[in-house]
Design a protein around this motif. Structure first.
Motif, mmCIF file in Angstrom:
data_model
loop_
_atom_site.group_PDB
_atom_site.id
_atom_site.type_symbol
_atom_site.label_atom_id
_atom_site.label_comp_id
_atom_site.label_asym_id
_atom_site.label_seq_id
_atom_site.Cartn_x
_atom_site.Cartn_y
_atom_site.Cartn_z
ATOM 1 N N TRP A 208 0.827 -1.198 0.000
ATOM 2 C CA TRP A 208 0.000 0.000 0.000
ATOM 3 C C TRP A 208 0.865 1.253 0.000
ATOM 4 C CZ3 TRP A 208 -5.048 -0.529 -0.845
ATOM 5 C CH2 TRP A 208 -5.621 -1.780 -0.564
ATOM 6 N N TYR A 209 0.321 2.324 -0.595
ATOM 7 C CA TYR A 209 0.994 3.620 -0.661
ATOM 8 C C TYR A 209 -0.013 4.674 -0.175
ATOM 9 C CZ TYR A 209 4.182 0.853 -3.438
ATOM 10 O OH TYR A 209 5.046 -0.125 -3.850
ATOM 11 N N VAL A 210 0.369 5.368 0.900
ATOM 12 C CA VAL A 210 -0.536 6.319 1.551
ATOM 13 C C VAL A 210 0.056 7.719 1.405
ATOM 14 C CG1 VAL A 210 -1.662 6.972 3.699
ATOM 15 C CG2 VAL A 210 -1.278 4.545 3.186
ATOM 16 N N LEU A 211 -0.673 8.590 0.731
ATOM 17 C CA LEU A 211 -0.228 9.960 0.464
ATOM 18 C C LEU A 211 -1.027 10.920 1.336
ATOM 19 C CD1 LEU A 211 1.337 12.046 -1.299
ATOM 20 C CD2 LEU A 211 -0.556 11.899 -2.933
ATOM 21 N N VAL A 212 -0.310 11.722 2.152
ATOM 22 C CA VAL A 212 -0.979 12.661 3.047
ATOM 23 C C VAL A 212 -0.310 14.029 2.985
ATOM 24 C CG1 VAL A 212 -1.732 10.868 4.662
ATOM 25 C CG2 VAL A 212 0.448 12.010 5.031
ATOM 26 N N ASP A 213 -1.063 15.053 3.372
ATOM 27 C CA ASP A 213 -0.515 16.399 3.519
ATOM 28 C C ASP A 213 0.178 16.523 4.874
ATOM 29 O OD1 ASP A 213 -1.510 17.067 1.075
ATOM 30 O OD2 ASP A 213 -3.163 18.302 1.824
ATOM 31 N N ASP A 214 0.930 17.605 5.041
ATOM 32 C CA ASP A 214 1.655 17.809 6.296
ATOM 33 C C ASP A 214 0.755 18.292 7.429
ATOM 34 O OD1 ASP A 214 1.207 20.413 5.472
ATOM 35 O OD2 ASP A 214 3.296 20.819 4.959
ATOM 36 N N ASP A 215 -0.553 18.427 7.160
ATOM 37 C CA ASP A 215 -1.500 18.744 8.233
ATOM 38 C C ASP A 215 -2.565 17.657 8.360
ATOM 39 O OD1 ASP A 215 -2.775 19.314 5.848
ATOM 40 O OD2 ASP A 215 -3.597 21.234 6.488
ATOM 41 N N THR A 216 -2.224 16.440 7.931
ATOM 42 C CA THR A 216 -3.134 15.291 8.006
ATOM 43 C C THR A 216 -2.659 14.334 9.090
ATOM 44 O OG1 THR A 216 -3.594 15.459 5.635
ATOM 45 C CG2 THR A 216 -4.173 13.390 6.716
ATOM 46 N N TYR A 217 -3.594 13.862 9.889
ATOM 47 C CA TYR A 217 -3.282 12.866 10.927
ATOM 48 C C TYR A 217 -4.035 11.580 10.621
ATOM 49 C CZ TYR A 217 -2.600 10.574 15.394
ATOM 50 O OH TYR A 217 -2.244 9.663 16.364
ATOM 51 N N LEU A 218 -3.338 10.447 10.714
ATOM 52 C CA LEU A 218 -3.945 9.146 10.464
ATOM 53 C C LEU A 218 -4.164 8.395 11.770
ATOM 54 C CD1 LEU A 218 -1.885 7.967 7.360
ATOM 55 C CD2 LEU A 218 -4.209 8.882 7.386
ATOM 56 N N VAL A 219 -5.346 7.830 11.921
ATOM 57 C CA VAL A 219 -5.661 6.978 13.069
ATOM 58 C C VAL A 219 -5.198 5.573 12.708
ATOM 59 C CG1 VAL A 219 -7.465 6.171 14.632
ATOM 60 C CG2 VAL A 219 -7.637 8.445 13.593
ATOM 61 N N ARG A 220 -4.095 5.159 13.272
ATOM 62 C CA ARG A 220 -3.405 3.957 12.794
ATOM 63 C C ARG A 220 -4.228 2.678 12.880
ATOM 64 N NH1 ARG A 220 2.354 5.222 15.788
ATOM 65 N NH2 ARG A 220 2.697 7.267 14.856
ATOM 66 N N PRO A 221 -4.881 2.381 14.020
ATOM 67 C CA PRO A 221 -5.641 1.120 14.066
ATOM 68 C C PRO A 221 -6.745 1.053 13.008
ATOM 69 C CG PRO A 221 -5.324 2.006 16.273
ATOM 70 C CD PRO A 221 -4.908 3.074 15.317
ATOM 71 N N THR A 222 -7.395 2.187 12.748
ATOM 72 C CA THR A 222 -8.444 2.199 11.732
ATOM 73 C C THR A 222 -7.849 2.006 10.344
ATOM 74 O OG1 THR A 222 -9.533 3.866 13.121
ATOM 75 C CG2 THR A 222 -10.526 3.392 10.990
ATOM 76 N N LEU A 223 -6.738 2.694 10.063
ATOM 77 C CA LEU A 223 -6.073 2.538 8.771
ATOM 78 C C LEU A 223 -5.650 1.095 8.549
ATOM 79 C CD1 LEU A 223 -4.779 3.700 6.191
ATOM 80 C CD2 LEU A 223 -2.724 4.158 7.548
ATOM 81 N N GLN A 224 -5.059 0.491 9.562
ATOM 82 C CA GLN A 224 -4.589 -0.887 9.429
ATOM 83 C C GLN A 224 -5.750 -1.841 9.151
ATOM 84 O OE1 GLN A 224 -2.106 -2.136 12.661
ATOM 85 N NE2 GLN A 224 -1.443 -3.982 11.611
ATOM 86 N N GLN A 225 -6.860 -1.650 9.859
ATOM 87 C CA GLN A 225 -8.018 -2.514 9.646
ATOM 88 C C GLN A 225 -8.626 -2.276 8.271
ATOM 89 O OE1 GLN A 225 -8.654 -4.927 11.472
ATOM 90 N NE2 GLN A 225 -10.817 -5.486 11.443
ATOM 91 N N LEU A 226 -8.621 -1.024 7.801
ATOM 92 C CA LEU A 226 -9.141 -0.716 6.473
ATOM 93 C C LEU A 226 -8.332 -1.404 5.390
ATOM 94 C CD1 LEU A 226 -10.871 0.921 4.439
ATOM 95 C CD2 LEU A 226 -9.164 2.747 4.651
ATOM 96 N N LEU A 227 -7.019 -1.279 5.457
ATOM 97 C CA LEU A 227 -6.172 -1.877 4.429
ATOM 98 C C LEU A 227 -6.358 -3.382 4.380
ATOM 99 C CD1 LEU A 227 -2.832 0.130 4.889
ATOM 100 C CD2 LEU A 227 -4.781 0.615 3.399
ATOM 101 N N GLY A 228 -6.636 -3.979 5.511
ATOM 102 C CA GLY A 228 -6.797 -5.418 5.565
ATOM 103 C C GLY A 228 -8.052 -5.939 4.894
ATOM 104 N N GLN A 229 -8.928 -5.031 4.445
ATOM 105 C CA GLN A 229 -10.156 -5.465 3.779
ATOM 106 C C GLN A 229 -9.949 -5.750 2.293
ATOM 107 O OE1 GLN A 229 -12.760 -5.834 6.001
ATOM 108 N NE2 GLN A 229 -11.182 -5.083 7.411
ATOM 109 N N PHE A 230 -8.798 -5.385 1.736
ATOM 110 C CA PHE A 230 -8.602 -5.435 0.291
ATOM 111 C C PHE A 230 -7.352 -6.233 -0.077
ATOM 112 C CE2 PHE A 230 -10.629 -1.457 1.474
ATOM 113 C CZ PHE A 230 -11.752 -1.444 0.658
#
Length: 463
Positions: A208-230
């Motif tokens: 996976w490749y995740v592109l964010v701005d310098d004012d974006t915050y990622l909620v890691r557990p949610t991101l990890q669970q999301l990526l695992g769906q695909f």
């Protein structure tokens, strides 16, 4: 002379013609749509309005929140994290890096910008993970190197970048900062394609490749669970889908997530599409839309069914809408200062499970529902937040209780129920919204909730 009778005079023949026409249409129209180019506006519109609702995955909240993901993703091993900044906003990077100090998370980090590695005024490099230097990639320069030379020679953006680079090289920080504020936005459109190709070519084994701005915050557990769906080998393009009926794209500030399969299709299997995007970036207004157009040319479209997980607002201003109360939340945006970024990280870094939109309310210390039942008026606060076309504003309301009464009985746009209200004492203005926000202190305002409705929605999530 029966053969001279019109068709309408022979009902059995008319029905026969109708059946043939329906059969012909059922075969030919889908075939014609299939033969259209992937990026045809007609094809994209039909996909969104017709095919999309049938094929979009239904977001099953409980399995998403609790069950093991079918395609487990490790944020350290499987994800390339691309942090996009600029000379004008580079002061935000330190706060972002402080949230990424754990070397086991987002280990493969690409810091991309419109300047090169040693551009800070004090001459130092950005650092992370115990003082290790972090290179800054000038992806605007990479775009200019990939775009057609004839276009580059006459491009105003190429001239902007050259002027900015010269000011930086000469050590004129004041001039560089002033210029960066002026040209930073048009140059930003030139970062998307080159940033993703840099990460893909450098780390082609990532899932996976995740592109964010310098004012974006990622909620890691949610991101990890999301990526695992695909399945990352397949082409997936995820994000906060916005835009009109004829073109949808993932909002850059809310985070853009692409599978290895998607980038492989763009950069390896269809290099002409990527080349066209490099040329278009010299004039295109929005980099996130440009990326969507490039992906559409190779048959990859943003996944509408998952857009509610991505968020373009800060935690305090996040509009918690009825259809998102129970949905997990992946991102926050417009966290513009180092202090604010540390504050958001302090709230979400210790949470092991995916967070839901409604969880933001309690995590940020907003009052319990019972508090509004005991005292419905909260003074010097605002739970409506920024108004827009979905809010209703009523003038001449004499009291906060009058505003509360309007919220309890008035329907808003699309027959939505009012969930929050704010009364502005000066002028007697009453704002009604179909969402709630945690909000911030705001002197002179009185606010509150449609508690019964909010409590019912939150109760469906167990909140």
């Amino acid at each position: 002379m029966r053969f001279l009778w019109p068709v309408w005079a022979r009902p059995h023949r008319l029905r026969q013609y109708q059946r043939r026409l329906v059969a012909f249409t059922a075969v030919i129209v889908p075939l014609l749509v299939y033969l259209l180019p992937y990026d045809s506006r007609v094809k994209i519109a039909l996909q969104y309005h017709l095919t999309g609702p049938l094929l979009r995955p239904a977001l099953a909240i409980e399995p998403f929140m609790s069950e093991a993901a079918p395609f487990p993703a490790d944020l350290s091993e499987d994800v390339a994290y691309i942090l996009k900044t600029g000379y004008a906003t580079q002061d935000r990077v330190a706060g972002c890096l402080q949230t990424l100090e754990d070397a086991s998370v987002f280990r493969d980090l690409f810091l991309v910008a419109d300047f090169a590695a040693l551009a800070r005024d004090d001459g130092s490099r950005f650092v992370r993970n115990g003082g290790l230097p972090l290179a800054v990639h000038d992806v605007v320069a990479r775009t200019l190197a990939r775009a057609p030379p004839a276009l580059v020679r006459t491009s105003p953006r190429a001239a902007m970048h050259a002027k900015l680079s010269l000011a930086i090289e000469e050590g004129d920080g004041d001039a560089a900062r002033a210029l960066a504020k002026e040209v930073g936005y048009p140059l930003d459109a030139m970062k998307f394609i080159s940033s993703l190709e840099l990460a893909y070519r450098t780390a082609p084994d990532k899932k996976w490749y995740v592109l964010v701005d310098d004012d974006t915050y990622l909620v890691r557990p949610t991101l990890q669970q999301l990526l695992g769906q695909f399945d990352p080998a397949k082409p997936y393009y995820l994000g906060n889908a916005i835009g009109g009926w004829n073109y949808r794209f993932a909002h850059g500030g809310s985070a853009v997530v692409l599978s290895r399969g998607a980038l492989q299709r763009l950069f390896t299997e269809n290099p002409r599409a990527a080349a066209g995007a490099y040329a278009a970036s010299l004039i295109h207004g929005w980099g996130d839309l440009l990326l969507a157009e490039a992906l559409a040319r190779v048959g990859v479209y943003v996944e509408e069914g998952w857009r509610s997980l991505f968020n373009g607002e800060t935690p305090a201003t996040t509009k918690i809408r009825p259809d998102r109360f129970c949905a997990p939340v992946v991102s926050f945006h417009e966290v513009k200062t180092e202090e604010a970024m540390r504050g958001v990280h302090g709230v979400f870094s210790n949470i092991a499970a995916p967070s839901r939109w409604i969880d933001v309310w309690a995590l940020l210390g907003a009052p319990a529902w019972e508090a509004f039942e005991e005292e419905p008026l909260r003074r010097d606060w605002d739970h409506v937040g920024r108004t827009d076309e979905y809010t209703v504003t009523v003038e001449g309301v004499e009291s906060a209780l009058g505003c509360l009464g309007l919220c309890l009985r008035q329907k808003l746009k699309g027959d939505d129920a009012c969930l929050a209200w704010t009364w502005v004492g000066e002028g007697g203005v009453c704002h009604l919204s179909p969402w709630i926000v945690v909000g911030e202190r705001n002197a002179g305002r009185i606010t509150g909730l449609n508690v019964q409705r909010v409590r019912s929605l939150a109760g469906a999530c167990g909140a």
